[in-house]
Scaffold this active site. Structure first.
Site, PDB file in Angstrom:
ATOM      1  N   GLY A  21      -0.465  38.478  15.753  1.00 48.47           N
ATOM      2  CA  GLY A  21      -1.694  38.349  16.535  1.00 48.47           C
ATOM      3  C   GLY A  21      -2.256  39.739  16.829  1.00 48.47           C
ATOM      4  N   GLN A  22      -3.411  39.774  17.485  1.00 46.11           N
ATOM      5  CA  GLN A  22      -4.042  41.070  17.816  1.00 46.11           C
ATOM      6  C   GLN A  22      -3.103  41.927  18.648  1.00 46.11           C
ATOM      7  OE1 GLN A  22      -8.484  41.208  18.777  1.00 46.11           O
ATOM      8  NE2 GLN A  22      -7.779  39.406  19.888  1.00 46.11           N
ATOM      9  N   ASP A  46       8.229  28.760  15.282  1.00 47.22           N
ATOM     10  CA  ASP A  46       7.240  27.945  15.993  1.00 47.22           C
ATOM     11  C   ASP A  46       7.806  27.701  17.391  1.00 47.22           C
ATOM     12  OD1 ASP A  46       5.613  26.035  17.084  1.00 47.22           O
ATOM     13  OD2 ASP A  46       5.694  24.673  15.362  1.00 47.22           O
ATOM     14  N   ALA A  70       0.084  32.616  21.279  1.00 49.14           N
ATOM     15  CA  ALA A  70      -0.693  31.699  22.119  1.00 49.14           C
ATOM     16  C   ALA A  70      -1.663  30.912  21.260  1.00 49.14           C
ATOM     17  CB  ALA A  70      -1.487  32.492  23.170  1.00 49.14           C
ATOM     18  N   THR A 111      -3.581  35.140  31.132  1.00 48.82           N
ATOM     19  CA  THR A 111      -5.027  35.359  31.049  1.00 48.82           C
ATOM     20  C   THR A 111      -5.749  35.313  32.393  1.00 48.82           C
ATOM     21  OG1 THR A 111      -7.045  34.347  30.158  1.00 48.82           O
ATOM     22  CG2 THR A 111      -5.237  32.877  30.576  1.00 48.82           C
ATOM     23  N   ASP A 112      -6.932  35.942  32.428  1.00 53.59           N
ATOM     24  CA  ASP A 112      -7.818  35.842  33.587  1.00 53.59           C
ATOM     25  C   ASP A 112      -8.334  34.412  33.783  1.00 53.59           C
ATOM     26  OD1 ASP A 112      -9.144  36.258  31.087  1.00 53.59           O
ATOM     27  OD2 ASP A 112     -11.043  36.523  32.141  1.00 53.59           O
ATOM     28  N   TYR A 135      -7.797  25.356  28.414  1.00 52.99           N
ATOM     29  CA  TYR A 135      -7.104  26.573  27.984  1.00 52.99           C
ATOM     30  C   TYR A 135      -6.478  27.269  29.196  1.00 52.99           C
ATOM     31  CZ  TYR A 135      -6.443  31.459  26.695  1.00 52.99           C
ATOM     32  OH  TYR A 135      -5.910  32.709  26.524  1.00 52.99           O
ATOM     33  N   LYS A 139      -2.488  27.807  30.162  1.00 50.25           N
ATOM     34  CA  LYS A 139      -1.891  29.127  30.381  1.00 50.25           C
ATOM     35  C   LYS A 139      -1.277  29.206  31.787  1.00 50.25           C
ATOM     36  CE  LYS A 139      -2.065  32.398  28.032  1.00 50.25           C
ATOM     37  NZ  LYS A 139      -1.131  32.915  26.982  1.00 50.25           N
TER      38      LYS A 139
HETATM   39  N1  LIG Z   1      -7.810  37.024  22.947  1.00 46.37           N
HETATM   40  C1  LIG Z   1      -8.229  37.182  24.181  1.00 46.37           C
HETATM   41  O1  LIG Z   1      -9.407  37.495  24.438  1.00 46.37           O
HETATM   42  C2  LIG Z   1      -7.271  37.006  25.349  1.00 46.37           C
HETATM   43  C3  LIG Z   1      -7.762  37.090  26.657  1.00 46.37           C
HETATM   44  C4  LIG Z   1      -6.849  36.958  27.737  1.00 46.37           C
HETATM   45  C5  LIG Z   1      -5.506  36.752  27.480  1.00 46.37           C
HETATM   46  N2  LIG Z   1      -5.073  36.655  26.191  1.00 46.37           N
HETATM   47  C6  LIG Z   1      -3.642  36.422  25.968  1.00 46.37           C
HETATM   48  O2  LIG Z   1      -3.103  37.556  25.297  1.00 46.37           O
HETATM   49  C7  LIG Z   1      -2.064  37.147  24.410  1.00 46.37           C
HETATM   50  C8  LIG Z   1      -2.323  37.732  23.036  1.00 46.37           C
HETATM   51  O3  LIG Z   1      -3.586  37.255  22.557  1.00 46.37           O
HETATM   52  P1  LIG Z   1      -4.141  37.655  21.116  1.00 46.37           P
HETATM   53  O4  LIG Z   1      -5.627  37.739  21.212  1.00 46.37           O
HETATM   54  O5  LIG Z   1      -3.360  38.784  20.576  1.00 46.37           O
HETATM   55  O6  LIG Z   1      -3.772  36.339  20.318  1.00 46.37           O
HETATM   56  P2  LIG Z   1      -4.017  36.006  18.782  1.00 46.37           P
HETATM   57  O7  LIG Z   1      -4.587  37.166  18.059  1.00 46.37           O
HETATM   58  O8  LIG Z   1      -4.739  34.690  18.775  1.00 46.37           O
HETATM   59  O9  LIG Z   1      -2.533  35.805  18.252  1.00 46.37           O
HETATM   60  C9  LIG Z   1      -1.744  34.753  18.676  1.00 46.37           C
HETATM   61  C10 LIG Z   1      -0.609  34.602  17.691  1.00 46.37           C
HETATM   62  O10 LIG Z   1       0.187  33.495  18.102  1.00 46.37           O
HETATM   63  C11 LIG Z   1       0.582  32.796  16.952  1.00 46.37           C
HETATM   64  N3  LIG Z   1       0.932  31.421  17.277  1.00 46.37           N
HETATM   65  C12 LIG Z   1       0.105  30.386  17.547  1.00 46.37           C
HETATM   66  N4  LIG Z   1       0.815  29.265  17.758  1.00 46.37           N
HETATM   67  C13 LIG Z   1       2.123  29.604  17.633  1.00 46.37           C
HETATM   68  C14 LIG Z   1       3.340  28.885  17.730  1.00 46.37           C
HETATM   69  N5  LIG Z   1       3.355  27.562  17.983  1.00 46.37           N
HETATM   70  N6  LIG Z   1       4.504  29.540  17.541  1.00 46.37           N
HETATM   71  C15 LIG Z   1       4.502  30.870  17.252  1.00 46.37           C
HETATM   72  N7  LIG Z   1       3.391  31.614  17.126  1.00 46.37           N
HETATM   73  C16 LIG Z   1       2.203  30.982  17.322  1.00 46.37           C
HETATM   74  C17 LIG Z   1      -0.634  32.878  16.041  1.00 46.37           C
HETATM   75  O11 LIG Z   1      -0.259  32.618  14.712  1.00 46.37           O
HETATM   76  P3  LIG Z   1      -1.260  31.763  13.744  1.00 46.37           P
HETATM   77  O12 LIG Z   1      -2.539  32.532  13.685  1.00 46.37           O
HETATM   78  O13 LIG Z   1      -0.505  31.686  12.472  1.00 46.37           O
HETATM   79  O14 LIG Z   1      -1.417  30.420  14.410  1.00 46.37           O
HETATM   80  C18 LIG Z   1      -1.073  34.320  16.250  1.00 46.37           C
HETATM   81  O15 LIG Z   1      -0.438  35.196  15.359  1.00 46.37           O
HETATM   82  C19 LIG Z   1      -2.013  35.621  24.504  1.00 46.37           C
HETATM   83  O16 LIG Z   1      -1.058  35.240  25.429  1.00 46.37           O
HETATM   84  C20 LIG Z   1      -3.379  35.245  25.045  1.00 46.37           C
HETATM   85  O17 LIG Z   1      -3.392  34.025  25.734  1.00 46.37           O
HETATM   86  C21 LIG Z   1      -5.921  36.780  25.119  1.00 46.37           C
END
Ligand SMILES: NC(=O)c1ccc[n+]([C@@H]2O[C@H](COP(=O)([O-])OP(=O)(O)OC[C@H]3O[C@@H](n4cnc5c(N)ncnc54)[C@H](OP(=O)(O)O)[C@@H]3O)[C@@H](O)[C@H]2O)c1
Length: 296
Positions: A21-22, A46, A70, A111-112, A135, A139
């Site tokens: 993920g990011q 998973d 996530a 998350t916020d 969502y 969370k």
């Molecule tokens: N993105 C935002 O703006 C944001 C804002 C606030 C908080 N957050 C939190 O910050 C954290 C990181 O976010 P991010 O943006 O880096 O997320 P992301 O880029 O969407 O990456 C999430 C990763 O989780 C993997 N994943 C999904 N379902 C899964 C499962 N069942 N088992 C194992 N892996 C799984 C995805 O793989 P696949 O792609 O293969 O499914 C992906 O690689 C998360 O907790 C998110 O809730 C994010």
């Protein structure tokens, strides 16, 4: 004869779940060399599968389990609440319990969106949560289950992430989306009545490394780049810094076509970590560094 060999210091081993993920991607880079980062992607684990999660944690035997995985598709979560709860609530619980079974702590990212976004001065860690959409609710349930599953936990809430590895997870972030809309040409309409704290995953990953390195007490923390902006302000800064003359207009949440309720002012205050000497630079500075890296 005196032994001149330096004593070997074993580095803590961190299992980064959601490596692709990011945030996961930047954590793999940021944790090293202070820690040994051992990553696992979705195909390798998973987290909705309890037995597989226990087996992986037991096999790797890390010193810390870090959950960056996530289900982040906010609109889709409203249409698929079971998936949202499986990945965002049960998955983190499985990880927390698996970590506890081998006697190690878990760090979980939240998350916020656990907040309703009504507080003008920003949210502190102890403020009452009250999510507005599925969502956010999934969370928030994840946070509660992590606290129940493992007393040795850090919950790190963040917001509006942008990172180089936007191809993982959703496949885009707000910055890459704005840049691709600008490329298409025409007017770009962005909401001007929702405030957030845009956060660069590289800075967040560095902050998380500091948190672990300083061994801050277990608990719930906020970690975002300094400052806040409406999504419209954020888009304007993206275009300005990219030298784009895209026509940008303001819209409202009501007119944006969203199918779900979203917090209006979910700005996180890094109160607890700042007091411990951990803070992130202003979001405008972070955006500048991100754009430089993106176009490199
Ligand atoms: N993105 C935002 O703006 C944001 C804002 C606030 C908080 N957050 C939190 O910050 C954290 C990181 O976010 P991010 O943006 O880096 O997320 P992301 O880029 O969407 O990456 C999430 C990763 O989780 C993997 N994943 C999904 N379902 C899964 C499962 N069942 N088992 C194992 N892996 C799984 C995805 O793989 P696949 O792609 O293969 O499914 C992906 O690689 C998360 O907790 C998110 O809730 C994010």
């Amino acid at each position: 004869m005196k032994n001149s060999a330096k004593p070997s210091i074993t580095k803590p081993r961190v299992l980064v779940v959601g490596r692709d993920g990011q945030l996961g991607h930047d954590l793999m880079r940021a944790l090293s060399p202070a820690f040994v980062a051992l990553g696992v992607d979705h195909a390798g684990l998973d987290i909705t599968d309890r037995k597989a999660t226990e087996k992986k944690v037991e096999e790797v035997k890390p010193d810390i389990v870090l959950n960056a995985a996530a289900y982040n598709k906010v609109e889709e979560a409203g249409r698929d609440p079971s998936r949202a709860y499986l990945v965002n609530a049960l998955g983190p619980y499985h990880l927390a319990v698996a970590a506890r079974a081998i006697g190690v702590p878990v760090l979980h990212v939240s998350t916020d969106y656990v907040f309703p976004g009504t507080k003008k001065s920003g949210y502190k860690e102890g403020d009452e949560t009250h999510p507005l959409n599925v969502y956010g609710a999934s969370k928030e349930a994840g946070e509660r289950l992590v606290r129940i599953g493992n007393p040795d936990h850090w919950i790190v809430r963040t917001s509006a992430l942008f990172g180089i590895h936007a191809g993982g997870g959703k496949g885009y972030n707000f910055v890459t989306k704005m840049l691709s809309l600008a490329k298409e040409g025409g007017e770009v309409r962005v909401v001007a009545d929702q405030f957030t704290a845009p956060t660069y995953t590289r800075d967040l990953a560095d902050g998380i490394r500091e948190l672990l390195a300083k061994e801050v007490p277990y608990g719930t923390y906020h970690l975002v780049n300094e400052g806040s902006a409406t999504w419209h302000d954020f888009a304007r800064e993206i275009f300005r810094r990219s030298g784009l003359r895209t026509k940008l207009t303001k819209t409202t949440t009501a007119d944006s076509g969203t199918t779900i309720d979203r917090p209006k002012r979910s700005i996180l205050k890094n109160k607890k970590l700042k007091a411990l000497g951990i803070g992130l630079p202003p979001w405008e500075d972070a955006l500048g560094r991100y754009l430089t890296e993106l176009h490199r």
